[in-house]
Design a protein around this motif. Structure first.
Motif, PDB file in Angstrom:
ATOM      1  N   ASN A 148       0.250  -1.082   0.030  1.00  0.00           N
ATOM      2  CA  ASN A 148       0.067   0.026  -0.193  1.00  0.00           C
ATOM      3  C   ASN A 148       1.296   1.005  -0.284  1.00  0.00           C
ATOM      4  O   ASN A 148       0.500   2.611  -0.882  1.00  0.00           O
ATOM      5  N   LEU A 149       1.980   1.207   1.551  1.00  0.00           N
ATOM      6  CA  LEU A 149       2.555   2.687   0.747  1.00  0.00           C
ATOM      7  C   LEU A 149       3.526   2.628  -0.156  1.00  0.00           C
ATOM      8  O   LEU A 149       3.347   3.656  -0.935  1.00  0.00           O
ATOM      9  N   ILE A 150       3.643   1.591  -1.299  1.00  0.00           N
ATOM     10  CA  ILE A 150       4.245   1.183  -2.754  1.00  0.00           C
ATOM     11  C   ILE A 150       3.216   2.367  -3.431  1.00  0.00           C
ATOM     12  O   ILE A 150       3.889   3.361  -4.778  1.00  0.00           O
ATOM     13  N   VAL A 151       2.173   2.024  -3.286  1.00  0.00           N
ATOM     14  CA  VAL A 151       1.022   2.148  -4.862  1.00  0.00           C
ATOM     15  C   VAL A 151       0.305   3.790  -4.080  1.00  0.00           C
ATOM     16  O   VAL A 151       0.154   4.721  -5.108  1.00  0.00           O
ATOM     17  N   SER A 152       0.836   4.390  -3.446  1.00  0.00           N
ATOM     18  CA  SER A 152       0.623   5.450  -2.649  1.00  0.00           C
ATOM     19  C   SER A 152       1.749   6.435  -2.889  1.00  0.00           C
ATOM     20  O   SER A 152       1.583   7.972  -3.229  1.00  0.00           O
ATOM     21  N   LYS A 153       2.704   5.967  -3.084  1.00  0.00           N
ATOM     22  CA  LYS A 153       3.809   6.829  -3.397  1.00  0.00           C
ATOM     23  C   LYS A 153       3.632   6.886  -5.223  1.00  0.00           C
ATOM     24  O   LYS A 153       4.498   7.608  -5.999  1.00  0.00           O
ATOM     25  N   GLY A 154       2.472   6.072  -5.711  1.00  0.00           N
ATOM     26  CA  GLY A 154       2.726   6.855  -7.560  1.00  0.00           C
ATOM     27  C   GLY A 154       3.580   5.278  -7.894  1.00  0.00           C
ATOM     28  O   GLY A 154       3.684   4.989  -9.415  1.00  0.00           O
ATOM     29  N   TRP A 155       4.427   4.751  -7.326  1.00  0.00           N
ATOM     30  CA  TRP A 155       5.055   3.497  -7.850  1.00  0.00           C
ATOM     31  C   TRP A 155       4.186   1.932  -7.890  1.00  0.00           C
ATOM     32  O   TRP A 155       2.853   2.209  -7.857  1.00  0.00           O
ATOM     33  N   ASP A 156       4.817   1.638  -9.515  1.00  0.00           N
ATOM     34  CA  ASP A 156       4.793  -0.310  -8.863  1.00  0.00           C
ATOM     35  C   ASP A 156       5.280  -1.622  -8.205  1.00  0.00           C
ATOM     36  O   ASP A 156       6.511  -1.224  -8.385  1.00  0.00           O
ATOM     37  N   PHE A 157       4.562  -2.417  -7.580  1.00  0.00           N
ATOM     38  CA  PHE A 157       5.115  -3.666  -7.068  1.00  0.00           C
ATOM     39  C   PHE A 157       5.047  -4.414  -8.238  1.00  0.00           C
ATOM     40  O   PHE A 157       3.763  -4.939  -8.787  1.00  0.00           O
ATOM     41  N   LEU A 158       5.989  -5.368  -8.137  1.00  0.00           N
ATOM     42  CA  LEU A 158       5.892  -6.640  -9.121  1.00  0.00           C
ATOM     43  C   LEU A 158       6.363  -7.252  -7.710  1.00  0.00           C
ATOM     44  O   LEU A 158       7.923  -7.094  -7.847  1.00  0.00           O
ATOM     45  N   THR A 159       5.775  -8.166  -7.314  1.00  0.00           N
ATOM     46  CA  THR A 159       6.140  -8.617  -5.791  1.00  0.00           C
ATOM     47  C   THR A 159       6.061 -10.966  -6.153  1.00  0.00           C
ATOM     48  O   THR A 159       4.796 -11.155  -6.495  1.00  0.00           O
ATOM     49  N   ALA A 160       6.442 -11.636  -5.866  1.00  0.00           N
ATOM     50  CA  ALA A 160       6.411 -12.608  -5.049  1.00  0.00           C
ATOM     51  C   ALA A 160       5.477 -13.231  -4.301  1.00  0.00           C
ATOM     52  O   ALA A 160       5.310 -12.724  -3.591  1.00  0.00           O
ATOM     53  N   LEU A 161       4.149 -14.015  -4.242  1.00  0.00           N
ATOM     54  CA  LEU A 161       3.341 -13.995  -3.880  1.00  0.00           C
ATOM     55  C   LEU A 161       3.250 -15.437  -2.422  1.00  0.00           C
ATOM     56  O   LEU A 161       3.917 -16.749  -3.361  1.00  0.00           O
ATOM     57  N   LYS A 162       3.791 -15.138  -1.412  1.00  0.00           N
ATOM     58  CA  LYS A 162       3.224 -16.777  -0.482  1.00  0.00           C
ATOM     59  C   LYS A 162       2.187 -17.355  -0.966  1.00  0.00           C
ATOM     60  O   LYS A 162       0.998 -16.357  -1.173  1.00  0.00           O
ATOM     61  N   ILE A 163       2.332 -18.804  -0.748  1.00  0.00           N
ATOM     62  CA  ILE A 163       1.281 -19.545  -1.332  1.00  0.00           C
ATOM     63  C   ILE A 163      -0.200 -19.483  -0.869  1.00  0.00           C
ATOM     64  O   ILE A 163      -1.575 -19.397  -1.380  1.00  0.00           O
ATOM     65  N   SER A 164       0.025 -18.734   0.697  1.00  0.00           N
ATOM     66  CA  SER A 164      -1.346 -18.408   1.635  1.00  0.00           C
ATOM     67  C   SER A 164      -2.261 -16.731   1.346  1.00  0.00           C
ATOM     68  O   SER A 164      -3.268 -16.952   2.051  1.00  0.00           O
ATOM     69  N   ARG A 165      -1.201 -16.658   0.249  1.00  0.00           N
ATOM     70  CA  ARG A 165      -1.684 -14.718   0.637  1.00  0.00           C
ATOM     71  C   ARG A 165      -3.734 -14.822   0.244  1.00  0.00           C
ATOM     72  O   ARG A 165      -3.731 -15.715  -0.900  1.00  0.00           O
ATOM     73  N   GLY A 166      -4.503 -14.004   0.466  1.00  0.00           N
ATOM     74  CA  GLY A 166      -5.364 -14.355   0.164  1.00  0.00           C
ATOM     75  C   GLY A 166      -5.854 -13.560  -1.455  1.00  0.00           C
ATOM     76  O   GLY A 166      -5.339 -12.208  -1.047  1.00  0.00           O
ATOM     77  N   ALA A 167      -6.534 -14.187  -2.150  1.00  0.00           N
ATOM     78  CA  ALA A 167      -6.593 -13.568  -3.753  1.00  0.00           C
ATOM     79  C   ALA A 167      -8.023 -13.649  -4.593  1.00  0.00           C
ATOM     80  O   ALA A 167      -8.997 -14.873  -3.987  1.00  0.00           O
ATOM     81  N   ARG A 168      -8.666 -13.021  -5.370  1.00  0.00           N
ATOM     82  CA  ARG A 168      -9.846 -13.193  -5.519  1.00  0.00           C
ATOM     83  C   ARG A 168      -9.577 -12.647  -7.220  1.00  0.00           C
ATOM     84  O   ARG A 168      -9.069 -11.684  -7.187  1.00  0.00           O
ATOM     85  N   SER A 169     -10.683 -13.659  -8.173  1.00  0.00           N
ATOM     86  CA  SER A 169     -10.221 -12.950  -9.362  1.00  0.00           C
ATOM     87  C   SER A 169     -11.418 -11.863 -10.291  1.00  0.00           C
ATOM     88  O   SER A 169     -12.295 -11.704  -9.074  1.00  0.00           O
ATOM     89  N   ALA A 170     -11.366 -10.687 -10.530  1.00  0.00           N
ATOM     90  CA  ALA A 170     -11.941  -9.670 -10.460  1.00  0.00           C
ATOM     91  C   ALA A 170     -13.630  -9.486 -11.034  1.00  0.00           C
ATOM     92  O   ALA A 170     -14.786  -9.861 -10.895  1.00  0.00           O
ATOM     93  N   ASN A 171     -13.832 -11.674 -11.467  1.00  0.00           N
ATOM     94  CA  ASN A 171     -15.573 -11.710 -12.013  1.00  0.00           C
ATOM     95  C   ASN A 171     -15.578 -12.846 -11.335  1.00  0.00           C
ATOM     96  O   ASN A 171     -16.688 -12.877 -11.985  1.00  0.00           O
TER      97      ASN A 171
END
Length: 434
Positions: free
Chosen positions: A221-244
């Motif tokens: 969130n800090l990276i996004v707030s500065k206007g930068w982009d992040f490209l990160t590897a995720l832990k497999i336990s990280r919660g995610a959902r599809s836009a659809n």
């Protein structure tokens, strides 16, 4: 750049030439007090030379100054080392960006990459301060951890002052509150003046590359707030959902399993080893969200050819092709090469001090030596290793005493015969060059 003299092949016995070159380089690049120029330039020269160990004893032997002067340099002037690294990083970054910054990879919108990764430093003695027990997946190490923040511009790595990990006992001794690595990194990035390093830039030119150890919603969130982009590897336990899909979050590996028909596999190729090798990957991409981040992200599942295991990534700029994202993330490997160079070529592990402030100063000088060696224009020397050998050949006709001691020590080691053959070949290369 500071150039080697044209007649370098005829002056290899003159050690003063190397000392004068480094002193000239230090004077032109760093703001060092006059009374410390001799000892600073000597210490940096010893770090840039080829040696089994870059200790204070080695520096004293090469330069001729008493060992106590290097000890006082580390213990009495820690701020000088940090300020020198900061100034040198800013000068190097602005010089690299002047002709124009190239794209990080083809078809990517980024020209600046901030790469974050931690490295471990085993303790150099039993009584060293601030030692802690760490495990980065390859067994426990008792020593110190440094969170390195490096900037990639036009293919060059510029190290910024690293973040030292402070144990609870060290925080208590200093009278400061204990903070986790992620907390200290968040403060560091929030206060980072990137324009001082790279010059003027647009926020959307910057991407922050991290591995799964920094899969943290507050950092993202800090990276996004500065206007930068992040490209990160995720832990497999990280919660995610599809836009659809609905608003329910799933583990990211479960999400890609449930949407296997929605996002088919695509084969891409990534060049490695300077373009000499090509690796094949299968990738899938989804548009969606990760838990704790409000903006839409690109979710990527990657698998090496041969199905040796899946990895998951997230990027805050969702409209980029999956192949471009994987190629951009592969640039994170440059920080691993930086770690290897500083440990094995510049003596990051060879401080031999007990005081933690002295150890921190040594790390900063090592990073300065890494940057300064790039500024030496050495004829017929393309790599850092070749530059080190040519610089060493100026100080003496070759580190023969060092080679002899290493060859003798290899006799008692497992696989010593192979090590001896390697060392003998290296000695022969030195003799041929001279």
């Amino acid at each position: 750049m500071i150039k080697f003299p044209k007649s370098i092949k005829n002056i290899t016995e003159d050690a003063m030439v190397a000392k004068d070159l480094i002193k000239k380089l230090v004077t032109s690049q760093l703001n060092i007090p006059s009374r410390l120029k001799e000892v600073v330039s000597g210490y940096l020269l010893s770090l840039m030379m080829e040696s089994a160990k870059h200790t204070q004893t080695f520096a004293s032997t090469v330069i001729g100054l008493d060992q106590s002067q290097y000890s006082r340099l580390l213990s009495d002037h820690p701020d000088l080392a940090k300020d020198s690294l900061t100034d040198l990083g800013q000068k190097t970054g602005k010089a690299l960006g002047k002709p124009g910054r190239q794209q990080l990879v083809s078809a990517a919108p980024w020209t600046i990459a901030i790469i974050i990764d931690a490295t471990l430093h085993p303790r150099s003695s039993l009584h060293v301060h601030n030692a802690q027990r760490f495990n980065h997946g390859q067994g426990f190490v008792i020593g110190h951890q440094w969170t390195n923040i490096v900037v990639n511009i036009n293919g060059r790595i510029i190290p910024l002052p690293p973040i030292p990990f402070l144990s609870r006992n060290e925080c208590k001794r200093r009278g400061v509150p204990y903070e986790t690595e992620h907390d200290r990194l968040k403060v560091y990035l929030d206060q980072l003046n990137l324009a001082a390093v790279v010059g003027s830039y647009q926020a959307d030119e910057v991407v922050v590359l991290t591995d799964s150890g920094y899969d943290n919603k507050q950092l993202q969130n800090l990276i996004v707030s500065k206007g930068w982009d992040f490209l990160t590897a995720l832990k497999i336990s990280r919660g995610a959902r599809s836009a659809n899909q609905s608003s329910q979050f799933h583990r990211v590996d479960d999400l890609f399993w449930s949407t296997r028909k929605q996002a088919p596999w695509k084969t891409i190729r990534v060049e490695t080893d300077g373009g000499k090798k090509r690796r094949k990957f299968r990738v899938r991409k989804l548009l969606g969200y990760i838990k704790g981040i409000t903006c839409e992200v690109a979710l990527v599942c990657s698998e090496k050819s041969g199905k040796t295991g899946k990895r998951f990534f997230a990027c805050s700029r969702s409209g980029i092709d999956a192949g471009v994202l994987i190629r951009a993330y592969s640039k994170r490997w440059q920080v691993e090469l930086f770690h290897r160079a500083t440990k094995h070529q510049f003596g990051l592990l060879d401080a031999g001090v007990e005081d933690f402030e002295s150890l921190t100063a040594h790390i900063h000088w090592v990073y300065c030596a890494y940057l300064l060696l790039h500024e030496l224009d050495v004829p017929d020397a393309k790599s850092l290793t070749e530059k080190q050998r040519r610089l060493t050949s100026l100080v003496n006709k070759g580190p023969w005493e060092d080679y002899v001691s290493r060859i003798i020590a290899a006799k008692t080691q497992c696989g010593g015969r192979k090590s001896q053959e390697t060392l003998l070949r290296m000695a022969l290369q030195h003799a041929t060059a001279l």
